[in-house]
Write an enzyme that holds these catalytic residues in place. Structure first.
Site, PDB file in Angstrom:
ATOM      1  N   GLN A 149       0.810  -1.217   0.000  1.00 52.02           N
ATOM      2  CA  GLN A 149       0.000   0.000   0.000  1.00 52.02           C
ATOM      3  C   GLN A 149       0.841   1.263   0.000  1.00 52.02           C
ATOM      4  O   GLN A 149       0.351   2.342  -0.349  1.00 52.02           O
ATOM      5  CB  GLN A 149      -0.940   0.008   1.205  1.00 52.02           C
ATOM      6  CG  GLN A 149      -0.244   0.195   2.553  1.00 52.02           C
ATOM      7  CD  GLN A 149      -1.182   0.027   3.714  1.00 52.02           C
ATOM      8  OE1 GLN A 149      -1.615  -1.079   4.034  1.00 52.02           O
ATOM      9  NE2 GLN A 149      -1.515   1.137   4.371  1.00 52.02           N
ATOM     10  N   CYS A 155      -5.170   0.401   3.528  1.00 51.36           N
ATOM     11  CA  CYS A 155      -5.189  -1.017   3.913  1.00 51.36           C
ATOM     12  C   CYS A 155      -6.571  -1.626   3.727  1.00 51.36           C
ATOM     13  O   CYS A 155      -6.711  -2.794   3.347  1.00 51.36           O
ATOM     14  CB  CYS A 155      -4.736  -1.172   5.359  1.00 51.36           C
ATOM     15  SG  CYS A 155      -5.773  -0.287   6.556  1.00 51.36           S
ATOM     16  N   HIS A 290      -5.936  -1.286  11.288  1.00 51.12           N
ATOM     17  CA  HIS A 290      -5.334  -1.789  10.047  1.00 51.12           C
ATOM     18  C   HIS A 290      -6.164  -2.940   9.494  1.00 51.12           C
ATOM     19  O   HIS A 290      -6.546  -3.856  10.229  1.00 51.12           O
ATOM     20  CB  HIS A 290      -3.912  -2.259  10.348  1.00 51.12           C
ATOM     21  CG  HIS A 290      -3.115  -2.643   9.136  1.00 51.12           C
ATOM     22  ND1 HIS A 290      -2.965  -1.822   8.046  1.00 51.12           N
ATOM     23  CD2 HIS A 290      -2.421  -3.783   8.847  1.00 51.12           C
ATOM     24  CE1 HIS A 290      -2.201  -2.432   7.136  1.00 51.12           C
ATOM     25  NE2 HIS A 290      -1.875  -3.625   7.600  1.00 51.12           N
ATOM     26  N   ASN A 313      -0.755  -9.434   4.589  1.00 55.01           N
ATOM     27  CA  ASN A 313      -0.640  -8.007   4.862  1.00 55.01           C
ATOM     28  C   ASN A 313      -0.397  -7.255   3.553  1.00 55.01           C
ATOM     29  O   ASN A 313      -0.251  -7.868   2.489  1.00 55.01           O
ATOM     30  CB  ASN A 313       0.487  -7.767   5.868  1.00 55.01           C
ATOM     31  CG  ASN A 313       0.357  -6.437   6.579  1.00 55.01           C
ATOM     32  OD1 ASN A 313      -0.545  -5.639   6.309  1.00 55.01           O
ATOM     33  ND2 ASN A 313       1.258  -6.164   7.509  1.00 55.01           N
TER      34      ASN A 313
END
Length: 346
Positions: A149, A155, A290, A313
């Site tokens: 990102q 996110c 997040h 992630n």
């Protein structure tokens, strides 16, 4: 013996000696803060991550922050009862506040602004009983490569896209890389690089009747004007989405058995930020900031048989275990089951 200055100001020699000793000790202390090994490690880290600073003043400030973060990492790695290791990464010269502001981006929902104002008590997979001991949706071809990102609080878009990519492959047999940038630019109920919610991303996809591919609408690490022509070039869509009961890790287990799931975590703590490998069992808080995607679960025999969640992630492949993190399961760590949801195919 004494030293005499103007206006009969007299300093005894023992005071002079004491001051010299104090100054010498401060110099030594100052050197320890910038000892050659720390300076060398910082220089090596700068070269590894391509980091430059505008002047020596900023470099000295960043060196101090780097040293503090490195000391935390080394101290944590020496402590017992750890099933994980920390390490330096691209975030090692940032304060917690700077990191949170730039690299997270999950905005906790306000009930009055959400279509689904409360978490449900029932959900699609609530009767699933054939839960395996482990599952890895990467091995089943339902997870695209690790993305990044960058310095943008998007996110939420990466989490939502990962879940949609997963269900699209599971139901259609084809893994398609979809566009996070379209969500950043066009999902007006979210706030682009200033944060958002996965549920609102799902709502946009439903209303727009799909998402474009990453190739057609590539990621820019900043919010731009919605490209309405690209917006209509849908490559995949969903029919609806479902929320899981708040804080229910068993419900999450049932859902992940069937597909990747969007979740939020508290990721701004140092243990999460500097995670390198293993199963994270640190107290990392439960104030979600997040968005990530759970793409599997299992048991780590090499880490004392710890049950874990496998999480994709959006901080690039150099972070964690090639972009992934494993978090201890069934302990409510990092708020992982606080706001879980998943898309449902058409």
């Amino acid at each position: 013996m004494v030293l005499k200055f103007e206006k009969s100001f007299i300093i005894p020699m023992f005071v002079i000696i004491s001051l010299v000793i104090t100054c010498a000790s401060q110099v030594v202390s100052g050197r320890s803060m910038h000892e050659p090994s720390i300076v060398a490690k910082h220089e090596q880290w700068m070269a590894q991550h391509g980091r430059t600073y505008k002047d020596e003043l900023e470099k000295a400030m960043r060196l101090k922050i780097f040293k503090q973060n490195l000391e935390y990492i080394e101290k944590a790695n020496k402590e017992g009862n750890r099933t994980y290791k920390l390490g330096t990464n691209e975030f090692s010269d940032l304060t917690n506040e700077e990191f949170r502001a730039s690299y997270t981006g999950y905005n906790r929902p306000v009930p009055s602004l959400s279509r689904q104002s409360s978490r449900p008590s029932t959900f699609k997979y609530q009767n699933v009983t054939d839960v395996p001991t482990s599952i890895d949706w990467r091995k089943k071809g339902a997870v695209t490569h690790i993305k990044n990102q960058g310095n943008c609080g998007s996110c939420w878009a990466f989490s939502a896209v990962a879940a949609v990519e997963g269900i699209t492959q599971i139901t259609g047999g084809k893994l398609i890389e979809l566009s996070e940038q379209q969500l950043v630019d066009c999902s007006t109920d979210n706030n682009g690089c200033s944060g958002g919610l996965m549920d609102k991303a799902f709502e946009y996809i439903i209303e727009n009747k799909g998402l474009a591919t990453e190739a057609d609408y590539p990621y820019q690490q900043e919010q731009g004007t919605c490209d309405e022509q690209k917006e209509k070039a849908a490559a995949a869509t969903i029919g609806k989405y479902e929320d899981l009961p708040k804080g229910d890790e068993h419900a999450l287990l049932q859902a992940v058995t069937k597909q990747p799931v969007s979740v939020c975590v508290e990721a701004s703590g140092q243990a999460f930020r500097f995670y390198e490998r293993g199963v994270l069992n640190a107290e990392c808080g439960n104030n979600c900031d997040h968005g990530v995607a759970v793409v599997g679960f299992g048991t780590a025999e090499e880490e004392d048989g710890a049950n874990y969640w496998l999480i994709k992630n959006s901080w690039g492949e150099t972070w964690g275990e090639s972009g992934y993190i494993r978090i201890l399961r069934d302990e409510g760590l990092c708020g992982i089951a606080t706001e879980a949801s998943y898309p449902v195919a058409m």
